[in-house]
Scaffold this motif. Structure first.
Motif, PDB file in Angstrom:
ATOM      1  N   VAL A  84       0.925  -0.944   0.012  1.00  0.00           N
ATOM      2  CA  VAL A  84      -0.142   0.287   0.035  1.00  0.00           C
ATOM      3  C   VAL A  84       1.196   1.163  -0.223  1.00  0.00           C
ATOM      4  CG1 VAL A  84      -2.188  -0.785   0.963  1.00  0.00           C
ATOM      5  CG2 VAL A  84      -0.304   0.264   2.441  1.00  0.00           C
ATOM      6  N   GLU A  85       0.526   1.973  -0.513  1.00  0.00           N
ATOM      7  CA  GLU A  85       0.875   3.483  -0.482  1.00  0.00           C
ATOM      8  C   GLU A  85       1.576   4.136   0.702  1.00  0.00           C
ATOM      9  OE1 GLU A  85      -1.792   5.867  -2.888  1.00  0.00           O
ATOM     10  OE2 GLU A  85      -1.424   4.846  -4.859  1.00  0.00           O
ATOM     11  N   GLU A  86       1.085   3.779   1.644  1.00  0.00           N
ATOM     12  CA  GLU A  86       0.931   4.301   3.050  1.00  0.00           C
ATOM     13  C   GLU A  86       2.010   3.752   3.186  1.00  0.00           C
ATOM     14  OE1 GLU A  86      -3.110   5.431   1.208  1.00  0.00           O
ATOM     15  OE2 GLU A  86      -1.978   3.814   1.241  1.00  0.00           O
ATOM     16  N   SER A  87       2.711   2.371   3.160  1.00  0.00           N
ATOM     17  CA  SER A  87       3.639   2.208   3.983  1.00  0.00           C
ATOM     18  C   SER A  87       4.842   1.824   2.904  1.00  0.00           C
ATOM     19  CB  SER A  87       3.520   0.835   3.904  1.00  0.00           C
ATOM     20  OG  SER A  87       2.458   0.657   4.968  1.00  0.00           O
ATOM     21  N   TRP A  88       4.696   2.613   1.487  1.00  0.00           N
ATOM     22  CA  TRP A  88       5.260   2.278   0.445  1.00  0.00           C
ATOM     23  C   TRP A  88       7.181   2.940   0.975  1.00  0.00           C
ATOM     24  CZ3 TRP A  88       5.795  -0.766  -3.269  1.00  0.00           C
ATOM     25  CH2 TRP A  88       6.981  -0.446  -3.860  1.00  0.00           C
ATOM     26  N   GLU A  99       3.821  -1.233  -8.476  1.00  0.00           N
ATOM     27  CA  GLU A  99       3.065  -0.376  -8.286  1.00  0.00           C
ATOM     28  C   GLU A  99       2.171  -0.437  -7.148  1.00  0.00           C
ATOM     29  OE1 GLU A  99       0.414   3.025 -10.388  1.00  0.00           O
ATOM     30  OE2 GLU A  99       1.267   1.174 -11.815  1.00  0.00           O
ATOM     31  N   PRO A 100       2.681   0.222  -6.286  1.00  0.00           N
ATOM     32  CA  PRO A 100       1.619   0.399  -4.409  1.00  0.00           C
ATOM     33  C   PRO A 100       0.646   0.929  -4.797  1.00  0.00           C
ATOM     34  CG  PRO A 100       3.067   2.442  -4.482  1.00  0.00           C
ATOM     35  CD  PRO A 100       3.298   1.806  -5.757  1.00  0.00           C
ATOM     36  N   VAL A 101      -0.981   0.249  -4.202  1.00  0.00           N
ATOM     37  CA  VAL A 101      -1.933   0.422  -4.447  1.00  0.00           C
ATOM     38  C   VAL A 101      -2.623   1.895  -2.755  1.00  0.00           C
ATOM     39  CG1 VAL A 101      -2.571  -1.500  -5.519  1.00  0.00           C
ATOM     40  CG2 VAL A 101      -2.687  -1.214  -3.669  1.00  0.00           C
ATOM     41  N   PRO A 102      -3.823   2.799  -3.471  1.00  0.00           N
ATOM     42  CA  PRO A 102      -3.650   3.397  -2.143  1.00  0.00           C
ATOM     43  C   PRO A 102      -4.651   2.526  -1.090  1.00  0.00           C
ATOM     44  CG  PRO A 102      -4.821   3.955  -3.947  1.00  0.00           C
ATOM     45  CD  PRO A 102      -4.109   2.976  -4.268  1.00  0.00           C
ATOM     46  N   ALA A 103      -4.737   3.083   0.035  1.00  0.00           N
ATOM     47  CA  ALA A 103      -5.269   1.264   1.441  1.00  0.00           C
ATOM     48  C   ALA A 103      -6.857   2.200   0.727  1.00  0.00           C
ATOM     49  CB  ALA A 103      -4.781   2.627   2.540  1.00  0.00           C
ATOM     50  N   HIS A 104      -7.458   2.897   0.525  1.00  0.00           N
ATOM     51  CA  HIS A 104      -9.051   3.250   0.645  1.00  0.00           C
ATOM     52  C   HIS A 104      -9.106   2.248  -0.488  1.00  0.00           C
ATOM     53  CE1 HIS A 104      -8.259   6.385  -3.526  1.00  0.00           C
ATOM     54  NE2 HIS A 104      -9.603   5.395  -3.662  1.00  0.00           N
ATOM     55  N   ARG A 105      -8.153   1.660  -1.550  1.00  0.00           N
ATOM     56  CA  ARG A 105      -9.203   0.702  -2.465  1.00  0.00           C
ATOM     57  C   ARG A 105      -8.938  -0.763  -1.486  1.00  0.00           C
ATOM     58  NH1 ARG A 105      -5.375   0.038  -7.681  1.00  0.00           N
ATOM     59  NH2 ARG A 105      -7.023  -1.588  -8.322  1.00  0.00           N
TER      60      ARG A 105
END
Length: 126
Positions: A84-88, A99-105
């Protein structure tokens, strides 16, 4: 990989989630649901990730197989997120080329699992 690290993955990621379901069966409402967490490493391996991939694959298999044995209309699914993007910032060195994904997804996949009608599914978020 060492036997000790492998055992840690089995005890925490695999058995921890399976035991949560087994112990929770008597406490979850009729027609309730369980949602477990797997991860991208079981389908897209990374160096030093074999134990995690094994544990994730075990959780996925448990979800699929146990879904036909759940009593009282209980459903069980799993969510398999990419990093996830927030931990990237912390994870990027381990997931080069991902490619990280946003946590909201990822949260939407959990919502689909809990509020939807399917069982035995693994919702991938890539």
């Amino acid at each position: 990989m060492t036997p000790e690290l492998n055992e840690k993955g089995i005890e925490s990621k695999l058995k921890g989630q399976i035991n949560l379901v087994l112990l929770g069966l008597n406490n979850v409402n009729d027609n309730g649901s369980f949602t477990l967490t797997t991860g991208i490493m079981m389908d897209d391996p990374i160096p030093q990730g074999a134990s995690a991939a094994m544990a994730n694959g075990g959780v996925k298999s448990f979800v699929k197989a146990s879904s036909i044995e759940m009593p009282r209309g209980i459903r069980i699914n799993s969510v398999s997120p990419n990093a996830v993007e927030e931990s990237w910032e912390r994870l990027e060195p381990f997931f080069l080329g991902f490619e990280p994904v946003p946590a909201h997804r990822v949260a939407l996949a959990f919502k689909k699992s809990v509020c939807g009608a399917q069982t035995g599914q693994n919702y991938e978020v890539y």
